[in-house]
Scaffold this active site. Structure first.
Site, mmCIF file in Angstrom:
data_model
loop_
_atom_site.group_PDB
_atom_site.id
_atom_site.type_symbol
_atom_site.label_atom_id
_atom_site.label_comp_id
_atom_site.label_asym_id
_atom_site.label_seq_id
_atom_site.Cartn_x
_atom_site.Cartn_y
_atom_site.Cartn_z
ATOM 1 N N HIS A 243 -19.078 75.647 112.226
ATOM 2 C CA HIS A 243 -17.881 76.062 112.949
ATOM 3 C C HIS A 243 -17.536 75.098 114.080
ATOM 4 O O HIS A 243 -16.607 75.337 114.853
ATOM 5 C CB HIS A 243 -18.123 77.472 113.519
ATOM 6 C CG HIS A 243 -16.894 78.201 113.924
ATOM 7 N ND1 HIS A 243 -16.705 78.698 115.198
ATOM 8 C CD2 HIS A 243 -15.771 78.531 113.235
ATOM 9 C CE1 HIS A 243 -15.540 79.297 115.276
ATOM 10 N NE2 HIS A 243 -14.952 79.220 114.110
ATOM 11 N N LYS A 245 -16.182 71.870 116.238
ATOM 12 C CA LYS A 245 -15.036 70.964 116.252
ATOM 13 C C LYS A 245 -15.376 69.829 117.214
ATOM 14 O O LYS A 245 -15.510 70.053 118.426
ATOM 15 C CB LYS A 245 -13.761 71.662 116.723
ATOM 16 C CG LYS A 245 -13.292 72.807 115.831
ATOM 17 C CD LYS A 245 -13.797 74.126 116.304
ATOM 18 C CE LYS A 245 -13.192 75.266 115.493
ATOM 19 N NZ LYS A 245 -13.906 76.530 115.683
ATOM 20 N N ASP A 250 -15.692 55.857 120.093
ATOM 21 C CA ASP A 250 -16.477 54.772 120.696
ATOM 22 C C ASP A 250 -17.633 55.264 121.556
ATOM 23 O O ASP A 250 -18.124 54.524 122.421
ATOM 24 C CB ASP A 250 -15.574 53.845 121.523
ATOM 25 C CG ASP A 250 -14.569 53.098 120.656
ATOM 26 O OD1 ASP A 250 -14.835 52.949 119.452
ATOM 27 O OD2 ASP A 250 -13.522 52.678 121.179
ATOM 28 N N HIS A 427 -6.980 82.748 120.922
ATOM 29 C CA HIS A 427 -8.074 82.146 120.151
ATOM 30 C C HIS A 427 -9.056 81.381 121.039
ATOM 31 O O HIS A 427 -10.059 80.852 120.545
ATOM 32 C CB HIS A 427 -7.494 81.205 119.081
ATOM 33 C CG HIS A 427 -8.481 80.765 118.052
ATOM 34 N ND1 HIS A 427 -8.977 79.477 118.005
ATOM 35 C CD2 HIS A 427 -9.067 81.434 117.023
ATOM 36 C CE1 HIS A 427 -9.824 79.371 116.988
ATOM 37 N NE2 HIS A 427 -9.899 80.537 116.379
ATOM 38 N N LYS A 429 -12.097 80.482 123.533
ATOM 39 C CA LYS A 429 -13.469 80.998 123.648
ATOM 40 C C LYS A 429 -14.033 80.484 124.968
ATOM 41 O O LYS A 429 -14.652 79.415 125.025
ATOM 42 C CB LYS A 429 -14.316 80.532 122.468
ATOM 43 C CG LYS A 429 -13.697 80.860 121.094
ATOM 44 C CD LYS A 429 -13.531 79.593 120.318
ATOM 45 C CE LYS A 429 -12.869 79.714 118.972
ATOM 46 N NZ LYS A 429 -12.699 80.908 118.294
ATOM 47 N N ASP A 434 -17.807 83.658 138.607
ATOM 48 C CA ASP A 434 -17.724 83.425 140.056
ATOM 49 C C ASP A 434 -16.853 82.228 140.426
ATOM 50 O O ASP A 434 -17.033 81.638 141.508
ATOM 51 C CB ASP A 434 -19.125 83.231 140.645
ATOM 52 C CG ASP A 434 -19.956 84.496 140.599
ATOM 53 O OD1 ASP A 434 -19.391 85.568 140.306
ATOM 54 O OD2 ASP A 434 -21.175 84.412 140.840
#
EC number: 2.7.8.-
Length: 509
Positions: A243, A245, A250, A427, A429, A434
């Site tokens: 899952h 990404k 470089d 979507h 996450k 604090d």
């Protein structure tokens, strides 16, 4: 007890045809098959029991087998067996893996913190590293990328600047307008002599076709599919997906976060004209860990097709050690997956939330926490900490949506605040604690991300990006509806039953 379910099903198939072959009449086929299915279900139940799963998962599978005995056996054979280990990973040369780690360990002094952090943050970096995260890296800059337009603009700009290599990895990669645009940018750089490696998940990107990939291959781009769904190992891998990404240019510029590649992530779908998401751009020392994670996935996925080793990557071209001298705060990259018993990301999130003194803000598209996470959030809210959960008012999964809402009651009763994002699909996450520490990545707040998927998150300590994350949260709250306890408890009996049922089977989702 190797591959117990396949063995049981094989025995069932063979024995089921015996009456036909022997033309026996002393026992009816119906009775024979019924007895055999009963034995099979008992055998599977025993396997589930001795695997020492969580009580919720064990109960859920027993329920499925009891209500749907035939379908339940098939479902368990594909989705239910205990966590599959990366066997090919274990067979890889241990000497190469050891050498790779030694190179990173040898640069530990370079990665040691020089930027002053609070005592709490320093302690957390040490705890997270014990959980399996990389060492915290300062001299690293991060930039919060809000939504698809900003994210893809930055990624395409970085690709255009590439001189040596581009590493790109996605769970979902679609052959639509933005997918074609990114592909063509990669092809252009490959023709210019830049090394391009393209890794995609076999399930998430199952719509990719040869005609889309062929121009990439002709340009010299190396393409690898992570655990193809149409393979001899289907039952071993279908439930454990990559899952992550990741984009790395470089060894100096990296991207990771919630966005896959597809037009829908730009708000171009009819169902979700607004797609709210967050991504992260990283430059500096933290690229060591990000690069290492990509290469480990790449070498695993390509091991059946090529003779790759760590050796070609053991140099400064892949680990240049770029430093950003005036960078604030620190970054820590954490990865986890089913190839390890360590729930690194889940434990990291618990540690970060457990350090809260004032606030815990969470944004997640799927909220299906395990018992430890739910208990921590409840106790935090009861103790007066500002606990807020931001979830999509309109979900892309009815099952997950109903299961998520089943967890709202104990949190609302404890004093937590629940916000339903009303402008589109939420979507992102993200976790913010604090206003000082934040996490952003690919992991949802659910059991699948904690235990089944290969995921990655970035922990940000006391940087300007943390303030940007707070700003986005505050803006998102303005575009959300707060769920009030008095109204929520008036849900119909039918809806409560549906939520409870979805919660019961949520460990299987």
């Amino acid at each position: 007890m190797k591959k117990p379910i396949i063995q049981l099903l094989l025995i069932f198939t063979i024995v089921s045809i015996v009456p036909f072959l022997l033309n026996t009449s002393y026992i009816s086929l119906y009775t024979f098959v019924g007895v055999l299915w009963s034995i099979t279900i008992v055998g599977i139940s025993f396997v589930i029991f001795i695997e020492n799963r969580s009580p919720q998962s064990t109960l859920a599978w027993f329920l499925v087998l009891a209500l749907l005995p035939v379908v339940g056996v098939l479902l368990y054979s594909i989705f239910g067996r205990s966590r599959w280990r990366r066997k090919k990973h274990l067979h890889r040369s241990e000497e190469q893996r050891k050498l790779f780690r030694e190179i990173l360990e040898g640069r530990r002094l370079e990665l040691s913190l020089k930027v002053p952090l609070s005592e709490r943050s320093v302690h957390l970096t040490e705890v997270v590293q014990k959980f399996g995260g990389g060492p915290a890296a300062d001299r690293t800059t991060t930039k919060l990328l809000t939504n698809g337009d900003q994210t893809f603009s930055e990624i395409l700009q970085a690709i255009e600047q590439a001189k040596h290599h581009i590493h790109i990895q996605y769970y979902i990669y679609k052959s639509d307008e933005i997918g074609t645009k990114v592909r063509d940018a990669l092809i252009k750089k490959a023709k210019d002599g830049v090394i391009v490696r393209f890794l995609y998940d076999g399930l998430g990107s199952n719509t990719l076709r040869r005609r889309f990939l062929q121009p990439m291959k002709e340009a010299g781009i190396e393409i690898v599919e992570f655990d193809p769904i149409f393979s001899a190992w289907l039952l071993e891998t279908v439930n454990y997906r990559n899952h992550r990404k990741i984009v790395i240019v470089d060894g100096e510029i990296g991207f990771t976060g919630g966005l896959n590649v597809g037009d829908e992530y730009l708000g171009r779908s009819k169902k979700f004209p607004v797609w709210r998401d967050s991504h992260l751009k990283v430059e500096g020392k933290a690229l060591y860990k990000l690069q290492a994670i990509f290469l480990e996935d790449w070498l695993y996925a390509s091991s059946g097709l090529n003779t790759y080793s760590w050796d070609p990557f053991m140099n400064r071209q892949y680990f240049p050690g770029k430093e950003i001298s005036n960078a604030e705060g620190a970054v820590q990259i954490v990865a986890s997956g089913p190839s390890s018993d360590d729930k690194s990301i889940r434990n990291t999130l618990l540690a970060v939330m457990g350090s809260a003194k004032k606030s815990i803000w969470i944004a997640t598209p799927y909220f299906i926490p395990d018992q430890e996470t739910l208990t921590l959030l409840r106790l935090s809210a009861i103790s007066g900490i500002d606990v807020r959960i931001l979830y999509p008012g309109k979900s892309d999964s009815i099952i997950s949506d109903q299961a998520s809402q089943s967890y709202f009651t104990p949190l609302l009763k404890a004093g937590a605040s629940i916000y339903s994002y009303k402008d589109g699909f939420m979507h992102a996450k993200i976790l913010l604690v604090d206003d000082k520490i934040a996490t952003i990545g690919t992991a949802n707040m659910d059991v699948r991300s904690f235990e089944l998927n290969y995921e990655i998150i970035s922990v940000l300590y006391e940087s300007e990006t943390v303030h940007d994350i707070k700003r986005d949260f505050e803006d998102d709250f303005k575009h959300s509806t707060e769920i009030k306890w008095n109204a929520f408890q008036k849900r119909s009996i039918k809806k409560r039953i549906l939520e409870s049922f979805m919660r019961l089977i949520s460990p299987l989702l």
